[in-house]
Design an enzyme around this catalytic site. Structure first.
Site, PDB file in Angstrom:
ATOM      1  N   GLY A  10      -0.714  -9.974  -1.621  1.00 16.46           N
ATOM      2  CA  GLY A  10       0.102  -8.940  -2.248  1.00 16.46           C
ATOM      3  C   GLY A  10       1.030  -8.248  -1.253  1.00 16.46           C
ATOM      4  CG  LEU A  33      -2.547 -16.525  -5.851  1.00 11.11           C
ATOM      5  CD1 LEU A  33      -2.005 -17.975  -5.856  1.00 11.11           C
ATOM      6  CD2 LEU A  33      -1.958 -15.757  -4.675  1.00 11.11           C
ATOM      7  CG  PHE A  80      -5.027  -4.800   0.826  1.00 11.42           C
ATOM      8  CD1 PHE A  80      -4.370  -3.607   1.054  1.00 11.42           C
ATOM      9  CD2 PHE A  80      -5.269  -5.635   1.913  1.00 11.42           C
ATOM     10  CE1 PHE A  80      -3.963  -3.237   2.322  1.00 11.42           C
ATOM     11  CE2 PHE A  80      -4.874  -5.282   3.183  1.00 11.42           C
ATOM     12  CZ  PHE A  80      -4.220  -4.087   3.394  1.00 11.42           C
ATOM     13  CB  SER A 124      -3.968   5.790  -4.401  1.00 10.89           C
ATOM     14  OG  SER A 124      -2.808   6.357  -4.931  1.00 10.89           O
ATOM     15  CE1 TYR A 150      -4.225   1.587  -8.716  1.00 13.76           C
ATOM     16  CE2 TYR A 150      -3.159   3.726  -8.531  1.00 13.76           C
ATOM     17  CZ  TYR A 150      -3.590   2.554  -7.947  1.00 13.76           C
ATOM     18  OH  TYR A 150      -3.393   2.338  -6.605  1.00 13.76           O
ATOM     19  CE  LYS A 154      -6.641   1.606  -5.873  1.00 13.80           C
ATOM     20  NZ  LYS A 154      -7.058   0.460  -5.065  1.00 13.80           N
ATOM     21  CE1 TYR A 178      -3.721   2.126   2.249  1.00 22.67           C
ATOM     22  CE2 TYR A 178      -2.897   0.898   0.369  1.00 22.67           C
ATOM     23  CZ  TYR A 178      -3.706   0.981   1.477  1.00 22.67           C
ATOM     24  OH  TYR A 178      -4.491  -0.092   1.800  1.00 22.67           O
ATOM     25  CG  LEU A 201      12.932   5.698  -6.506  1.00 24.15           C
ATOM     26  CD1 LEU A 201      13.758   5.898  -7.769  1.00 24.15           C
ATOM     27  CD2 LEU A 201      12.892   6.979  -5.677  1.00 24.15           C
ATOM     28  NE  ARG A 232       5.822  11.325  -6.562  1.00 23.36           N
ATOM     29  CZ  ARG A 232       6.188  12.362  -7.331  1.00 23.36           C
ATOM     30  NH1 ARG A 232       6.765  13.429  -6.785  1.00 23.36           N
ATOM     31  NH2 ARG A 232       5.984  12.336  -8.636  1.00 23.36           N
ATOM     32  NE  ARG A 293       6.868   7.939 -13.559  1.00 25.55           N
ATOM     33  CZ  ARG A 293       6.901   7.165 -12.482  1.00 25.55           C
ATOM     34  NH1 ARG A 293       7.271   5.889 -12.576  1.00 25.55           N
ATOM     35  NH2 ARG A 293       6.578   7.645 -11.290  1.00 25.55           N
ATOM     36  N   PRO A 294       6.042  11.350 -18.073  1.00 28.06           N
ATOM     37  CG  PRO A 294       5.341  10.895 -20.253  1.00 28.06           C
ATOM     38  CD  PRO A 294       6.313  10.448 -19.206  1.00 28.06           C
TER      39      PRO A 294
HETATM   40  P1  NAD Z   1      -0.255  -5.974  -5.041  1.00 30.12           P
HETATM   41  O1  NAD Z   1      -0.451  -6.119  -6.502  1.00 30.12           O
HETATM   42  O2  NAD Z   1       0.984  -6.517  -4.436  1.00 30.12           O
HETATM   43  O3  NAD Z   1      -1.508  -6.573  -4.253  1.00 30.12           O
HETATM   44  C1  NAD Z   1      -2.795  -6.613  -4.817  1.00 30.12           C
HETATM   45  C2  NAD Z   1      -3.294  -8.041  -4.673  1.00 30.12           C
HETATM   46  O4  NAD Z   1      -4.617  -8.145  -5.195  1.00 30.12           O
HETATM   47  C3  NAD Z   1      -2.432  -9.040  -5.456  1.00 30.12           C
HETATM   48  O5  NAD Z   1      -2.065 -10.103  -4.595  1.00 30.12           O
HETATM   49  C4  NAD Z   1      -3.353  -9.527  -6.578  1.00 30.12           C
HETATM   50  O6  NAD Z   1      -3.084 -10.864  -6.930  1.00 30.12           O
HETATM   51  C5  NAD Z   1      -4.728  -9.337  -5.946  1.00 30.12           C
HETATM   52  N1  NAD Z   1      -5.836  -9.126  -6.886  1.00 30.12           N
HETATM   53  C6  NAD Z   1      -5.926  -8.227  -7.883  1.00 30.12           C
HETATM   54  N2  NAD Z   1      -7.122  -8.303  -8.479  1.00 30.12           N
HETATM   55  C7  NAD Z   1      -7.815  -9.279  -7.840  1.00 30.12           C
HETATM   56  C8  NAD Z   1      -9.115  -9.825  -7.981  1.00 30.12           C
HETATM   57  N3  NAD Z   1      -9.965  -9.368  -8.917  1.00 30.12           N
HETATM   58  N4  NAD Z   1      -9.479 -10.818  -7.144  1.00 30.12           N
HETATM   59  C9  NAD Z   1      -8.637 -11.280  -6.210  1.00 30.12           C
HETATM   60  N5  NAD Z   1      -7.401 -10.807  -6.019  1.00 30.12           N
HETATM   61  C10 NAD Z   1      -6.991  -9.812  -6.828  1.00 30.12           C
HETATM   62  O7  NAD Z   1      -0.393  -4.395  -4.705  1.00 30.12           O
HETATM   63  P2  NAD Z   1      -0.123  -3.628  -3.341  1.00 30.12           P
HETATM   64  O8  NAD Z   1       1.004  -2.700  -3.566  1.00 30.12           O
HETATM   65  O9  NAD Z   1      -0.096  -4.552  -2.193  1.00 30.12           O
HETATM   66  O10 NAD Z   1      -1.442  -2.744  -3.299  1.00 30.12           O
HETATM   67  C11 NAD Z   1      -2.582  -3.139  -2.575  1.00 30.12           C
HETATM   68  C12 NAD Z   1      -3.665  -2.112  -2.810  1.00 30.12           C
HETATM   69  O11 NAD Z   1      -3.202  -0.835  -2.414  1.00 30.12           O
HETATM   70  C13 NAD Z   1      -4.081  -1.989  -4.277  1.00 30.12           C
HETATM   71  O12 NAD Z   1      -5.471  -1.781  -4.332  1.00 30.12           O
HETATM   72  C14 NAD Z   1      -3.346  -0.753  -4.727  1.00 30.12           C
HETATM   73  O13 NAD Z   1      -3.999  -0.099  -5.781  1.00 30.12           O
HETATM   74  C15 NAD Z   1      -3.365   0.099  -3.466  1.00 30.12           C
HETATM   75  N6  NAD Z   1      -2.278   1.074  -3.404  1.00 30.12           N
HETATM   76  C16 NAD Z   1      -0.983   0.667  -3.559  1.00 30.12           C
HETATM   77  C17 NAD Z   1       0.042   1.609  -3.513  1.00 30.12           C
HETATM   78  C18 NAD Z   1       1.476   1.185  -3.742  1.00 30.12           C
HETATM   79  O14 NAD Z   1       2.305   2.065  -4.046  1.00 30.12           O
HETATM   80  N7  NAD Z   1       1.833  -0.070  -3.591  1.00 30.12           N
HETATM   81  C19 NAD Z   1      -0.249   2.957  -3.285  1.00 30.12           C
HETATM   82  C20 NAD Z   1      -1.583   3.327  -3.113  1.00 30.12           C
HETATM   83  C21 NAD Z   1      -2.595   2.381  -3.167  1.00 30.12           C
HETATM   84  C1  WQD Z   2       8.613   8.116  -7.192  1.00 25.71           C
HETATM   85  C2  WQD Z   2       9.600   9.131  -7.738  1.00 25.71           C
HETATM   86  C3  WQD Z   2       9.536   9.312 -10.140  1.00 25.71           C
HETATM   87  C4  WQD Z   2      11.005   5.254 -10.923  1.00 25.71           C
HETATM   88  C5  WQD Z   2       3.078   5.822  -7.899  1.00 25.71           C
HETATM   89  C6  WQD Z   2       1.656   5.881  -8.353  1.00 25.71           C
HETATM   90  C7  WQD Z   2       0.752   6.180  -7.196  1.00 25.71           C
HETATM   91  C8  WQD Z   2       0.993   5.193  -6.046  1.00 25.71           C
HETATM   92  C9  WQD Z   2       2.442   5.059  -5.719  1.00 25.71           C
HETATM   93  C10 WQD Z   2      -0.590   3.424  -6.215  1.00 25.71           C
HETATM   94  C11 WQD Z   2       9.011   9.986  -8.860  1.00 25.71           C
HETATM   95  C12 WQD Z   2      10.879   8.781  -9.676  1.00 25.71           C
HETATM   96  C13 WQD Z   2      10.581   6.420 -10.312  1.00 25.71           C
HETATM   97  C14 WQD Z   2      12.234   5.268 -11.642  1.00 25.71           C
HETATM   98  C15 WQD Z   2      12.525   7.585 -11.065  1.00 25.71           C
HETATM   99  N1  WQD Z   2       0.561   3.878  -6.384  1.00 25.71           N
HETATM  100  N2  WQD Z   2      11.327   7.566 -10.372  1.00 25.71           N
HETATM  101  N3  WQD Z   2      12.949   6.440 -11.677  1.00 25.71           N
HETATM  102  O1  WQD Z   2       4.889   8.091  -9.096  1.00 25.71           O
HETATM  103  O2  WQD Z   2       4.954   8.888  -6.685  1.00 25.71           O
HETATM  104  O3  WQD Z   2       3.456   7.065  -7.326  1.00 25.71           O
HETATM  105  O4  WQD Z   2       3.203   4.807  -6.902  1.00 25.71           O
HETATM  106  O5  WQD Z   2      -1.585   4.010  -5.859  1.00 25.71           O
HETATM  107  O6  WQD Z   2      -0.546   6.108  -7.668  1.00 25.71           O
HETATM  108  O7  WQD Z   2       1.540   6.919  -9.310  1.00 25.71           O
HETATM  109  O8  WQD Z   2       5.877   6.619  -7.270  1.00 25.71           O
HETATM  110  O9  WQD Z   2       7.826   5.144  -7.097  1.00 25.71           O
HETATM  111  O10 WQD Z   2       6.788   5.522  -9.373  1.00 25.71           O
HETATM  112  O11 WQD Z   2       8.045   7.375  -8.286  1.00 25.71           O
HETATM  113  O12 WQD Z   2      13.206   8.621 -11.127  1.00 25.71           O
HETATM  114  O13 WQD Z   2      12.655   4.282 -12.242  1.00 25.71           O
HETATM  115  O14 WQD Z   2      10.699   8.423  -8.330  1.00 25.71           O
HETATM  116  O15 WQD Z   2       9.686  10.200 -11.210  1.00 25.71           O
HETATM  117  O16 WQD Z   2       9.575  11.271  -8.723  1.00 25.71           O
HETATM  118  P1  WQD Z   2       4.810   7.773  -7.681  1.00 25.71           P
HETATM  119  P2  WQD Z   2       7.143   6.049  -8.031  1.00 25.71           P
END
Ligand code: NAD
Ligand code: WQD
Length: 339
Positions: A10, A33, A80, A124, A150, A154, A178, A201, A232, A293-294
């Site tokens: 990922g 995947l 992850f 997160s 979601y 976490k 994160y 975003l 953010r 966005r709600p």
């Molecule tokens: P991503 O979807 O790109 O990566 C997650 C990976 O996990 C994917 O490759 C998916 O195929 C794999 N996966 C999901 N369920 C699986 C399972 N049951 N078995 C095996 N593989 C599985 O997401 P990312 O952005 O790289 O996020 C990685 C982690 O970080 C996630 O746990 C996500 O919740 C957390 N996170 C992401 C963000 C963000 O904004 N990207 C923010 C905070 C936390």
């Molecule tokens: C950022 C800002 C939106 C899209 C989310 C998850 C959080 C974490 C990270 C995993 C906000 C605004 C967004 C768009 C917009 N993920 N926006 N137009 O909401 O801070 O966090 O991703 O853990 O759990 O909630 O990130 O990128 O969605 O939004 O105006 O099309 O951009 O309102 O202010 P967010 P985001």
């Protein structure tokens, strides 16, 4: 030492694999995947100039996980793997609880069986309650009262890991919270490749820039922020990846539970992001202001102090770097890994 990376194909996982390989760790990836492409792992190996082992398996499959632990001498796990789309979790809660909780439980059971006790977990900023003052800190801010399934997954996985570490003092767990990861590896070879319409975003902005979407919808301009749009804490994904390596190094000398924010401590608004992206890339981003966005908060940013003090980790990349590297990835791979 070999590190088992679940979800390593990922977005964040692939960048972390690069940093691990470059630091000399052996890397074993398990990913089903469901939200990624195996091409990311080919590119990881190309960037690092080193091989990794990959298993296309679901982490909830106990037999498959046991076989991987038996085949490889794993010293530490970075977990992850998970589903991460907030909106989708509202319409598919059971899939989210099943995937995110059962993968964590099965993984820990298999680790326990094979004597592996060190785990870094992708948590997160969403586990923090919405009623905190900024910045959010690990010890001083409240958690819980999540606004979507979601976020609860976490929160619950943190508790499962905390209880596991409490029950057996040999465990070391690092819960990494994160903030908003964006950007891509500076090579432009790996990056974020969302399926369907991006929820976040930065991927949306970069798909507007490449012509896959005609404009950005800005979710509200009546927040109590400097320009009315949401603020953010955006962090370059390579900085985030390096935070995982720092956490592994920290855990070698520490048992029990530790919690770290991975953010920069600086907040930018939606319009700050649009302007920075336009300035750095020269691409125009048409946008329209729409309703809020709600569930969104006005302002969210981290205190990165604990990570700086205990992990010796601090984000190095700035907003310009994040925009430049996002665009390098998007412009070289207009349709992501399918380009
Ligand atoms: P991503 O979807 O790109 O990566 C997650 C990976 O996990 C994917 O490759 C998916 O195929 C794999 N996966 C999901 N369920 C699986 C399972 N049951 N078995 C095996 N593989 C599985 O997401 P990312 O952005 O790289 O996020 C990685 C982690 O970080 C996630 O746990 C996500 O919740 C957390 N996170 C992401 C963000 C963000 O904004 N990207 C923010 C905070 C936390
Ligand atoms: C950022 C800002 C939106 C899209 C989310 C998850 C959080 C974490 C990270 C995993 C906000 C605004 C967004 C768009 C917009 N993920 N926006 N137009 O909401 O801070 O966090 O991703 O853990 O759990 O909630 O990130 O990128 O969605 O939004 O105006 O099309 O951009 O309102 O202010 P967010 P985001």
């Amino acid at each position: 030492m070999n590190v088992l990376v679940t979800g390593g194909a990922g977005y964040i996982g692939s960048h972390t694999c690069v940093e691990l390989l470059e630091k000399g760790y052996g890397v074993v990836v398990v990913d089903n995947l469901v939200n990624s492409s195996a091409k990311s792992l080919e590119r990881v190996q190309q960037i690092a100039g080193k091989d990794l082992a990959f298993y296309e398996e679901d982490v909830r499959n106990r037999g498959a996980m046991d076989a991987i632990f038996e085949k490889h001498d794993i010293g530490c796990v970075i977990h992850f793997a998970g589903l991460k789309a907030v909106g989708q979790s509202v319409s598919m809660p059971l899939e989210y609880y099943d995937n995110n909780l059962n993968s964590t439980i099965t993984l820990c059971q298999s680790m326990k069986e094979h004597g592996v006790r060190d785990i870094v977990f992708s948590s997160s900023a969403t586990v923090y309650s919405g009623d905190n003052t900024m910045p959010l800190s690990e010890a001083g801010s409240r958690t819980g009262m999540c606004t979507n399934p979601y976020g609860w997954t976490k929160y619950m996985c943190e508790q499962i890991l905390r209880d596991t570490a409490f029950s057996d003092k040999d465990w070391s767990i690092a819960l990494l919270r994160y903030f908003n990861p964006i950007g891509a590896h500076p090579s432009g070879l790996i990056g974020e490749d969302p399926r369907g319409i991006p929820n976040n975003l930065m991927p949306f902005i970069s798909q507007v820039a490449i012509g896959r979407r005609d404009h950005l919808s800005v979710f509200g301009n009546d927040y109590d922020t400097h320009d009315g749009t949401g603020v953010r804490d955006y962090i370059h994904v390579v900085d985030l990846a390096r935070g995982h390596v720092a956490a592994i190094e920290y855990m070698l000398g520490h048992r029990g539970e530790s919690v770290f924010n991975l953010g920069t401590g600086t907040g930018y608004s939606v319009l700050d992001m649009v302007k920075a992206f336009e300035r750095v890339t020269g691409q125009k981003i048409p946008y329209e202001i729409v309703d809020r966005r709600p569930g969104d908060l006005a302002t969210v940013y981290a205190s990165p102090d604990k990570s700086a003090q205990l992990l010796g980790w601090k984000a190095q990349y700035n907003l310009e770097d994040m925009c430049r590297d996002t665009w390098a990835w998007q412009s070289k791979n207009p349709m992501g890994y399918d380009s």
